[in-house]
Design an enzyme around this catalytic site. Structure first.
Site, PDB file in Angstrom:
ATOM      1  N   ASP A 182       0.853  -1.187   0.000  1.00  0.00           N
ATOM      2  CA  ASP A 182       0.000   0.000   0.000  1.00  0.00           C
ATOM      3  C   ASP A 182       0.887   1.233   0.000  1.00  0.00           C
ATOM      4  O   ASP A 182       1.965   1.222   0.603  1.00  0.00           O
ATOM      5  CB  ASP A 182      -0.884   0.025   1.250  1.00  0.00           C
ATOM      6  CG  ASP A 182      -2.138  -0.808   1.079  1.00  0.00           C
ATOM      7  OD1 ASP A 182      -2.624  -0.905  -0.061  1.00  0.00           O
ATOM      8  OD2 ASP A 182      -2.621  -1.357   2.079  1.00  0.00           O
ATOM      9  N   ASP A 184      -9.237  23.213  12.994  1.00  0.00           N
ATOM     10  CA  ASP A 184      -9.136  21.924  12.296  1.00  0.00           C
ATOM     11  C   ASP A 184      -8.075  21.061  12.985  1.00  0.00           C
ATOM     12  O   ASP A 184      -6.881  21.359  12.914  1.00  0.00           O
ATOM     13  CB  ASP A 184      -8.767  22.174  10.830  1.00  0.00           C
ATOM     14  CG  ASP A 184      -8.757  20.896  10.008  1.00  0.00           C
ATOM     15  OD1 ASP A 184      -8.976  19.820  10.587  1.00  0.00           O
ATOM     16  OD2 ASP A 184      -8.521  20.984   8.787  1.00  0.00           O
ATOM     17  N   PHE A 236     -14.910  18.848   7.802  1.00  0.00           N
ATOM     18  CA  PHE A 236     -14.874  18.213   6.478  1.00  0.00           C
ATOM     19  C   PHE A 236     -15.921  17.105   6.413  1.00  0.00           C
ATOM     20  O   PHE A 236     -16.101  16.340   7.355  1.00  0.00           O
ATOM     21  CB  PHE A 236     -13.483  17.625   6.220  1.00  0.00           C
ATOM     22  CG  PHE A 236     -13.382  16.853   4.933  1.00  0.00           C
ATOM     23  CD1 PHE A 236     -13.060  17.503   3.753  1.00  0.00           C
ATOM     24  CD2 PHE A 236     -13.631  15.483   4.910  1.00  0.00           C
ATOM     25  CE1 PHE A 236     -12.972  16.793   2.566  1.00  0.00           C
ATOM     26  CE2 PHE A 236     -13.547  14.766   3.729  1.00  0.00           C
ATOM     27  CZ  PHE A 236     -13.222  15.424   2.551  1.00  0.00           C
ATOM     28  N   ALA A 249     -17.596  14.100   3.501  1.00  0.00           N
ATOM     29  CA  ALA A 249     -17.395  13.455   2.207  1.00  0.00           C
ATOM     30  C   ALA A 249     -18.278  14.092   1.139  1.00  0.00           C
ATOM     31  O   ALA A 249     -17.903  14.149  -0.038  1.00  0.00           O
ATOM     32  CB  ALA A 249     -17.700  11.962   2.324  1.00  0.00           C
ATOM     33  N   GLU A 250     -19.465  14.603   1.557  1.00  0.00           N
ATOM     34  CA  GLU A 250     -20.381  15.195   0.581  1.00  0.00           C
ATOM     35  C   GLU A 250     -19.882  16.555   0.088  1.00  0.00           C
ATOM     36  O   GLU A 250     -19.939  16.864  -1.105  1.00  0.00           O
ATOM     37  CB  GLU A 250     -21.780  15.371   1.191  1.00  0.00           C
ATOM     38  CG  GLU A 250     -22.442  14.083   1.650  1.00  0.00           C
ATOM     39  CD  GLU A 250     -21.951  13.631   3.018  1.00  0.00           C
ATOM     40  OE1 GLU A 250     -21.523  14.484   3.816  1.00  0.00           O
ATOM     41  OE2 GLU A 250     -21.940  12.413   3.260  1.00  0.00           O
ATOM     42  N   MET A 295     -14.874  19.719   1.754  1.00  0.00           N
ATOM     43  CA  MET A 295     -14.137  20.901   2.219  1.00  0.00           C
ATOM     44  C   MET A 295     -14.480  21.174   3.676  1.00  0.00           C
ATOM     45  O   MET A 295     -15.441  20.633   4.214  1.00  0.00           O
ATOM     46  CB  MET A 295     -14.447  22.123   1.356  1.00  0.00           C
ATOM     47  CG  MET A 295     -15.906  22.484   1.254  1.00  0.00           C
ATOM     48  SD  MET A 295     -16.162  23.875   0.116  1.00  0.00           S
ATOM     49  CE  MET A 295     -17.943  23.988   0.134  1.00  0.00           C
ATOM     50  N   ASP A 304      -9.257  -6.189   3.399  1.00  0.00           N
ATOM     51  CA  ASP A 304      -7.968  -6.753   2.961  1.00  0.00           C
ATOM     52  C   ASP A 304      -7.916  -8.268   3.156  1.00  0.00           C
ATOM     53  O   ASP A 304      -7.015  -8.932   2.632  1.00  0.00           O
ATOM     54  CB  ASP A 304      -6.802  -6.129   3.755  1.00  0.00           C
ATOM     55  CG  ASP A 304      -6.545  -4.681   3.368  1.00  0.00           C
ATOM     56  OD1 ASP A 304      -6.700  -4.358   2.176  1.00  0.00           O
ATOM     57  OD2 ASP A 304      -6.194  -3.886   4.248  1.00  0.00           O
TER      58      ASP A 304
END
EC number: 7.2.2.6
Length: 697
Positions: free
Chosen positions: A324, A361, A393, A395-396, A399, A539
């Site tokens: 990875d 943040d 932040f 995912a949609e 930002m 995995d």
């Protein structure tokens, strides 16, 4: 003012020195205990039921019994003095004892590790949540798979499980040796907990995933004690070859008197036994088990738990390693690398708004932006950011940022997401935004656009740094004939840049977990042996498909059950060291086999002339070592045959020093050192022993 500080430092140093001295003393005591136990086991293993598992040394033991009986049965027809039989029998006894000692010493190191693991399996009680909600305290040995248990601060986790509620710091030092606690929380790939570890803060609820006797610690104890150790295919094959050689030489020696009777002379039984022992490969026969056990031990000392010796050997034959990118080749934390203003904006303006968007943040990326701005001495108003409302932040939205009290909205995020956000507010997009974003991507970085309301100020260049020394390590693997393949979810442009910087041979971009199985199968279809690392449930199929699957101890139960190795330190790059240990195991076995067989050449020149010179004077020409007498020649060869085993024990236990090089270069090097050396060393050793023996007979 300085004096107390100096005294304090001195005391700390002295305490550290005493701690180290205590550790050294404990290690020496442990080593003495292991050696003492191994010496006792050397005699216990003389039991024929145990010895028959090693056919070569069993033949030597039978030879010892025969010569011992002959020592007490005087024969008028014997051509050798009475003391010769007893001397031969004693040498053969010590040959067997030395071989038993080598195996017992290797086993003893494993048992010592098992004893330390058993310390964590104390009488532990668990708070079990019943179906009606009642909490009942039961012994850990009564827990079954599926039980729900609450573990509070300061309590021992009673058995293997997965966190289903809560978050806690867990001390895993009993398993990994690492004193720093790790965070375990419900959901994700870091929910797995191990029995015998301790919760040092907060409280978690876990579901038990193993029955008594099936836990991770139980498996570790079983493996390091050798109870679950099975001989590997290569070990079985080599043992079969050595046993076949022994059988052939046994037939030769048994039928030899027929030939000598035809020539008109007889060979004493003790001499025939000595000849047989010198002909068969006793050196490797006596060390073979120790080499295999020590190989497993070396992996365990490296904090890797191998489920079988076969897995360690397979690591030595690996042709392809699947890696990875994140966390293995790179650090995995994207850090602010530089700031790029767009349009007519300045770097100070970009830095100011980038910092304000990152004050609240807490992500590694956000922290790195603040650190970068501070190193560049760019000023910003931290107070207005702290008084604002943080926008995390998602995912949609892709930002994050902050809404200030005066209504100003500051955002940083993915290029497309921020551009769309600015356009929705009627803002204009500078022409060089996409151009500079592409430039960052081409260099393997991640661009974040910084915007305030309807105005874009610039970009943050986030870079996932390649770990130091990775290029050199991949070059070593290349010299060993091993191909490296990097799997990453990055776009092809970023993946190509990282691959080039790290020095991997191939890469697979935009790779999903299920794609790894396809990569592994494609390599295996070419006849390659494949290794890979993983920690998540997704995995698990690929870990099971790989010839060597190294799961992280911090990962899920599914991943650890699918793999044939588990890294207790959860360090994916360790797969490279595991491959080296596997190659070292195979090299050690091969080199000592070569040395053992080469040894026989010198022993032939010692014992064969001694047997036949009186009947066939021309055989004296083979006595190139000019040994004192036939009897001293036979005894010298037998003594060397015995003492070489304990002399090689450190090499068998530690393993042969391994340097990355091609297979042909490796073969040439080992043939020169252990092939030629295996011929020269016995000539010198037997001659020196003969000179000493000659003084007494």
């Amino acid at each position: 003012m300085m004096r107390p500080v100096v005294v304090k430092e001195k005391r700390v140093n002295e305490s550290q020195i005493h701690a180290v001295e205590d550790e050294v003393r404990q290690a020496k005591t442990m080593d003495r205990d292991i050696v003492t136990h191994a010496m006792k086991q050397s005699f216990a293993k003389l039991n024929p039921k145990v010895m028959i598992k090693n056919p070569i040394m069993f033949v030597v033991e039978i030879g010892f019994i025969i010569t011992l009986i002959l020592s007490f049965l005087p024969s008028s027809s014997s051509s050798v003095p009475g003391w010769f039989n007893i001397t031969v029998s004693l040498i053969l006894l010590f040959t067997v004892l030395f071989a038993n000692f080598a195996e017992a010493l290797a086993e003893g190191r494993g048992k010592a590790q098992a004893d330390s693991l058993k310390q964590s399996k104390k009488d532990v009680f668990a708070n079990v949540v019943k179906e009606n909600g009642d909490i009942v305290q039961v012994s850990a040995t009564d827990l079954r798979k599926g039980d729900i248990v609450i573990v509070k601060q300061g309590e021992m986790i009673p058995n293997d499980g997965e966190v289903i509620k809560g978050l806690a710091s867990v001390d895993e030092s009993a398993i990994t040796g690492e004193s720093a606690p790790v965070i375990k929380e419900a959901g994700g790939d870091f929910c797995s907990v191990t029995g015998g570890t301790m919760v040092v803060s907060d409280e978690i609820t876990i579901v038990i995933t193993s029955n008594p006797g099936e836990s991770f610690i139980d498996k570790m104890i079983s493996l390091v004690e050798g109870a679950a150790r099975q001989k590997t295919p290569n070990e079985i094959a080599l043992n079969t070859v050595l046993t076949s050689l022994t059988l052939i030489f046994l037939i030769v020696v048994v039928t030899l008197p027929i030939f000598t009777n035809y020539l008109g002379f007889q060979i004493d039984t003790a001499v025939l036994v000595a000849l047989l022992v010198c002909l068969i490969p006793t050196t490797i026969g006596g060390l073979l088990s120790a080499i295999g056990i020590a190989g497993m031990d070396r992996v365990t000392k490296f904090n890797v738990l191998a489920m079988s010796g076969k897995a360690v050997e397979a690591a030595g034959d690996i042709n392809t390693i699947i890696l990875d990118k994140t966390g293995t080749i790179t650090f995995g934390n994207r850090m602010a690398h530089t700031l790029l203003p767009v349009g007519n904006e300045t770097i100070e303006q970009v830095g100011k708004w980038a910092a304000i968007s990152s004050v609240l943040d807490e992500t590694p990326e956000g922290r790195s932006v603040i650190e970068y701005v501070q190193t560049k001495s760019i000023s910003y108003n931290r107070e207005i950011a702290e008084q604002g409302e943080f926008v995390p932040f998602k995912a949609e939205t892709r930002m994050s940022g902050v809404d200030l009290q005066d209504g100003t909205k500051v955002r940083k995020g993915a290029v497309g997401a921020v551009i769309e956000w600015v356009q929705s507010q009627g803002g204009m997009i500078p022409k060089d935004v996409n151009q500079k974003a592409d430039l960052i991507s081409k260099e393997g970085g991640t661009p974040l656009v910084v915007a305030v309301d309807n105005r874009i100020y610039g970009l943050i260049y986030l870079k996932d740094t390649v770990k130091p020394g990775m290029r050199e390590r991949f070059e070593q693997l290349r010299q060993m004939g091993i191909k490296t393949v990097m799997c990453t979810g990055d776009n092809p442009l970023t993946a190509a840049t990282i691959a080039k910087e790290a020095g991997v041979d191939e890469f697979v971009a935009e790779c999903k977990p299920e794609d790894k199985i396809a990569v592994i199968k494609a390599e295996q279809d070419k006849g390659k042996l494949v290794a890979m690392t993983g920690d998540g449930t997704n995995d698990a199929p690929a870990l099971a498909q790989a010839d060597v699957g190294l799961a992280m101890n911090s990962g899920t139960t599914a991943a650890k059950e699918a793999a044939n190795m588990i890294d207790l330190d959860s360090n994916p790059t360790k797969i490279i060291e595991v491959v080296g240990i596997g190659k070292q195991l195979l090299m050690t076995r091969g080199a000592l086999t070569t040395f053992s067989i080469a040894n026989d050449i010198a022993k032939y020149f010692a014992i064969i002339p001694a047997m036949f010179t009186l009947a066939i004077p021309q055989m004296e020409a083979l006595n190139i070592m000019k040994l004192t007498s036939p009897l001293s020649a036979i005894l010298s060869a037998l003594i060397f045959n015995a003492v070489i085993i304990p002399l090689l024990i450190p090499l068998a236990m530690k393993g042969i020093a391994y340097k990355p090089m091609s297979s042909n270069a490796l073969l040439s090097r080992n043939l020169l050192i252990y092939g030629l050396g295996g011929v020269i060393v016995p000539f010198i050793g037997i001659k020196v022993i003969d000179m000493i023996v000659g003084l007494f007979i």
